[in-house]
Scaffold this motif. Structure first.
Motif, PDB file in Angstrom:
ATOM      1  N   ALA A 161     -17.366 -25.832  13.655  1.00 16.10           N
ATOM      2  CA  ALA A 161     -18.562 -25.051  13.985  1.00 16.10           C
ATOM      3  C   ALA A 161     -19.585 -25.113  12.848  1.00 16.10           C
ATOM      4  O   ALA A 161     -20.750 -24.777  13.036  1.00 16.10           O
ATOM      5  CB  ALA A 161     -18.184 -23.602  14.274  1.00 16.10           C
ATOM      6  N   HIS A 162     -19.122 -25.563  11.668  1.00 17.16           N
ATOM      7  CA  HIS A 162     -20.017 -25.601  10.511  1.00 17.16           C
ATOM      8  C   HIS A 162     -20.395 -27.025  10.114  1.00 17.16           C
ATOM      9  O   HIS A 162     -20.886 -27.268   9.013  1.00 17.16           O
ATOM     10  CB  HIS A 162     -19.373 -24.864   9.335  1.00 17.16           C
TER      11      HIS A 162
ATOM     12  N   ARG B  51     -24.072 -26.429  12.639  1.00 16.47           N
ATOM     13  CA  ARG B  51     -25.020 -25.525  11.978  1.00 16.47           C
ATOM     14  C   ARG B  51     -26.363 -25.519  12.695  1.00 16.47           C
ATOM     15  O   ARG B  51     -27.036 -24.494  12.779  1.00 16.47           O
ATOM     16  CB  ARG B  51     -25.194 -25.927  10.503  1.00 16.47           C
TER      17      ARG B  51
ATOM     18  N   GLN C 178     -25.872 -23.291  15.591  1.00 19.63           N
ATOM     19  CA  GLN C 178     -25.824 -21.910  15.083  1.00 19.63           C
ATOM     20  C   GLN C 178     -27.235 -21.369  14.856  1.00 19.63           C
ATOM     21  O   GLN C 178     -27.543 -20.231  15.212  1.00 19.63           O
ATOM     22  CB  GLN C 178     -25.080 -21.859  13.747  1.00 19.63           C
TER      23      GLN C 178
ATOM     24  N   TRP D 183     -23.942 -19.679  19.748  1.00 21.20           N
ATOM     25  CA  TRP D 183     -22.550 -19.431  19.391  1.00 21.20           C
ATOM     26  C   TRP D 183     -21.613 -19.550  20.580  1.00 21.20           C
ATOM     27  O   TRP D 183     -20.498 -20.055  20.466  1.00 21.20           O
ATOM     28  CB  TRP D 183     -22.408 -18.046  18.747  1.00 21.20           C
TER      29      TRP D 183
ATOM     30  N   LEU E 270     -20.910 -23.111  21.185  1.00 22.83           N
ATOM     31  CA  LEU E 270     -20.008 -23.629  20.150  1.00 22.83           C
ATOM     32  C   LEU E 270     -18.561 -23.266  20.473  1.00 22.83           C
ATOM     33  O   LEU E 270     -17.670 -24.122  20.442  1.00 22.83           O
ATOM     34  CB  LEU E 270     -20.384 -23.049  18.781  1.00 22.83           C
TER      35      LEU E 270
END
Lengths: 235, 235
Positions: free
Chosen positions: A190-191, A196, A199, A204, A207
């Motif tokens: 997710a990062h 990102r 995000q 979210w 994701l």
């Protein structure tokens, strides 16, 4: 069975695709969205590169539904964006989707020349691996990447499926992808650079949905002769 | 300091190079050979893509020495192949090398547009990392790869240097390269796709030499304005 993973999408031009099944992966979000739309009842999809091409098809065939994004946002004039949650839980009575995204539809076109083209995502990882094992042919994973660059989540997904295949021979790229899958926790995806970006757009829910592993039984195939793709009917 | 690693050489066209120091890596064997030739006393080198371009330069400047390979073998009419052992232990009183290889010289040209271009290999990994730390600028590693494809040994080398830099920010590709470095043993690199190709040619001594880590203090720089490269003089 030989298994290889391409680490940057551009590299595909240096691979001989004939003799291989090519598995296109775009976790965020094209292949996840396609799977979800088909499982919700859409009959088939037609990937195109350009927005203008999609709009032109709709002018001549008004029954077509247009889906896609530019910079993760729905294209003006399109019926859908590129979110799997637009389709999840729906119960469509058929429908034909023309799809254009920044990375995913390009990768599908780049798979032309392979013996067969499969679309995969984390949600279908186990189902696709089972399907590929049944085929017994050499498998080349093609992560769609992010604007031509390496994508952590797509390569991780390829590593997961490569491992599930328990192949006799893994190329250097496949070994690298399997190491990523082994040592990068799922939550980290997710990062990633692409994660990102989603995000920052507040996506979210998308994701979380895209990062659920092996929860679907659907296998998406794309027929390069007709340009149309659909769920595999017989397994 | 930001650090990123490109995983397939073709991907470089999607990166903004301005503002970055670009570090070109071709462990097997271009950047290893260049380092060794310069440390043996050659004054400078000039990378060119094509064999004909090299031969043409020599016709107009007979004092130039030609080096390079095609399919790992010395080019007919050239003074040297692409083996570091041709130069190791020599004591040249200067000399200018025109160099053409399958992967390495292409990668150097692809680094045009970066703020500075450094050539690195396993033998110079620590020295180059120290140099880059001294510069304090963002670093983009560009593995030369193998015929446009991902190279395990070049990416491993990038991961080693990325880790040595202890940077504040690592991109997705850098994280993948550092994982490879952490989990793939050095000995495995001799069995990469490129390593196996050199093995098949019986080039075991070259392999062992190229896989020695951080045994040299030399840092090789390439000046994209003049097209010539040499050892960094002041550190």
């Amino acid at each position: 069975m030989r298994v290889e993973v391409i680490l940057s999408p551009e590299e595909v031009v240096h691979h001989q695709l004939a003799g291989w099944v090519c598995v296109v992966i775009d976790v965020f979000r094209f292949t996840t969205t396609i799977l979800t739309a088909l499982e919700a009842g859409m009959e088939r999809f037609f990937p195109v590169d350009g927005v203008e091409e999609a709009l032109s098809l709709k002018r001549s065939h008004p029954e077509l539904l247009l889906a896609g994004e530019r910079n993760a946002l729905q294209v003006p004039g399109f019926d859908f964006g590129n979110s799997p949650l637009e389709h999840y839980g729906k119960n469509y009575a058929g429908g034909e989707l023309v799809f254009s995204t920044t990375n995913g539809t390009k990768a599908v076109q780049a798979a032309r020349g392979a013996d067969a083209v499969v679309l995969a995502c984390l949600r279908s990882a186990q189902a696709v691996a089972d399907y590929l094992k049944g085929q017994g042919r050499d498998v080349l994973f093609l992560p769609a990447g992010l604007e031509g660059k390496f994508s952590l989540e797509d390569t991780w997904c390829a590593g997961l499926m490569a491992k599930l295949l328990q192949a006799g021979e893994y190329g250097d790229g496949a070994q690298a992808a399997m190491l990523l899958h082994e040592h990068v926790p799922l939550e980290e995806l997710a990062h990633s650079a692409h994660g990102r970006r989603l995000q920052a757009l507040g996506l979210w829910d998308d994701l979380h949905f895209c990062l659920e592993c092996s929860v679907s039984q659907g296998v998406v195939l794309w027929d390069q002769e007709t340009g149309w793709g659909a769920l595999a009917r017989e397994r």
